[in-house]
Design a protein around this motif. Structure first.
Motif, PDB file in Angstrom:
ATOM      1  N   ILE A   1       0.859  -1.174   0.000  1.00  0.00           N
ATOM      2  CA  ILE A   1       0.000   0.000   0.000  1.00  0.00           C
ATOM      3  C   ILE A   1       0.900   1.230   0.000  1.00  0.00           C
ATOM      4  O   ILE A   1       1.978   1.222   0.597  1.00  0.00           O
ATOM      5  CB  ILE A   1      -0.952  -0.018   1.220  1.00  0.00           C
TER       6      ILE A   1
ATOM      7  N   GLU B   1       0.929   5.567   0.209  1.00  0.00           N
ATOM      8  CA  GLU B   1       0.249   6.837   0.475  1.00  0.00           C
ATOM      9  C   GLU B   1       1.011   7.918  -0.283  1.00  0.00           C
ATOM     10  O   GLU B   1       2.235   8.011  -0.182  1.00  0.00           O
ATOM     11  CB  GLU B   1       0.268   7.137   1.976  1.00  0.00           C
TER      12      GLU B   1
ATOM     13  N   LEU C   1      -4.484   6.992  -1.285  1.00  0.00           N
ATOM     14  CA  LEU C   1      -4.010   5.650  -0.980  1.00  0.00           C
ATOM     15  C   LEU C   1      -4.075   4.812  -2.244  1.00  0.00           C
ATOM     16  O   LEU C   1      -5.109   4.760  -2.908  1.00  0.00           O
ATOM     17  CB  LEU C   1      -4.878   4.986   0.100  1.00  0.00           C
TER      18      LEU C   1
ATOM     19  N   LYS D   1      -3.292   7.787   6.831  1.00  0.00           N
ATOM     20  CA  LYS D   1      -2.221   7.133   7.598  1.00  0.00           C
ATOM     21  C   LYS D   1      -2.777   5.988   8.442  1.00  0.00           C
ATOM     22  O   LYS D   1      -2.164   4.924   8.532  1.00  0.00           O
ATOM     23  CB  LYS D   1      -1.498   8.151   8.480  1.00  0.00           C
TER      24      LYS D   1
ATOM     25  N   ASN E   1      -3.598   3.140   6.136  1.00  0.00           N
ATOM     26  CA  ASN E   1      -2.327   2.574   5.690  1.00  0.00           C
ATOM     27  C   ASN E   1      -1.731   1.678   6.768  1.00  0.00           C
ATOM     28  O   ASN E   1      -1.318   0.545   6.493  1.00  0.00           O
ATOM     29  CB  ASN E   1      -1.364   3.714   5.335  1.00  0.00           C
TER      30      ASN E   1
ATOM     31  N   SER F   1      -1.335  -2.311   6.455  1.00  0.00           N
ATOM     32  CA  SER F   1       0.054  -2.796   6.525  1.00  0.00           C
ATOM     33  C   SER F   1       0.203  -3.879   7.588  1.00  0.00           C
ATOM     34  O   SER F   1       0.869  -4.897   7.361  1.00  0.00           O
ATOM     35  CB  SER F   1       1.012  -1.642   6.817  1.00  0.00           C
TER      36      SER F   1
END
Length: 172
Positions: free
Chosen positions: A119, A121, A135, A158, A161, A165
């Motif tokens: 992923i 950003e 994203l 964030k 993400n 993650s």
């Protein structure tokens, strides 16, 4: 060992309509508007420069007709972009990410978290000014991102993400 492949009936399938999709940030509409205005200004500037520097009679005689067509195109493009903005929605669930968009052609993309390779950003200069991010979710076998969600508030991007993650790295 015997193979079975039982039929699933439509009423037993989960319904996408039951998912509560969240709208992207309204600040992203400002970026869309600025981009559309820049595009229309560029088209207008080229036409006006043509009016000043192209001396061909055919162009000069049809300038206002061409200009009105370009302005009509810009206006329609602007209205469609604003209406389509309202259709941009997303949801992050335990096992997948859903993104819906489109006014004329409505598309709903679902990416299973188990298929996400990585992923990313990203933030353009203009997005940073509005504290927004994009994203990009990548799965195996594609040259580009499989899902791109633009217009997320930076902090929310964030968080998503980090959540994804952790999930794709197996630290559930």
């Amino acid at each position: 060992m015997s193979f079975t492949n039982s039929q699933i009936f439509n009423d037993a399938l989960p319904k996408l309509e039951d998912v509560k999709l969240k709208s992207i940030s309204k600040r992203y509409l400002k970026i869309i508007i600025l981009n559309k205005l820049a595009m229309c200004a560029a088209f207008s500037g080229v036409l006006i420069a043509g009016k000043l520097f192209i001396e061909r009679e055919a162009f000069q005689d049809n300038f206002w007709f061409i200009f009105s067509i370009v302005m009509t195109f810009c206006f329609v493009n602007f209205v469609i972009a604003i209406l389509a903005f309202k259709k941009r929605k997303y949801a992050v669930r335990d096992h997948d990410v859903i993104y819906a968009s489109g006014l004329i052609v409505n598309s709903i993309t679902t990416v299973p978290i188990s298929r996400i390779q990585h992923i990313e950003e990203s933030r353009s200069w203009l997005a940073r000014q509005f504290n927004l991010a994009t994203l990009n979710l990548y799965t195996a076998g594609e040259s580009g991102s499989d899902l791109s969600i633009k217009g997320l508030p930076h902090e929310e991007a964030k968080q998503i993400n980090d959540y994804i993650s952790v999930r794709i790295n197996g630290n559930q």
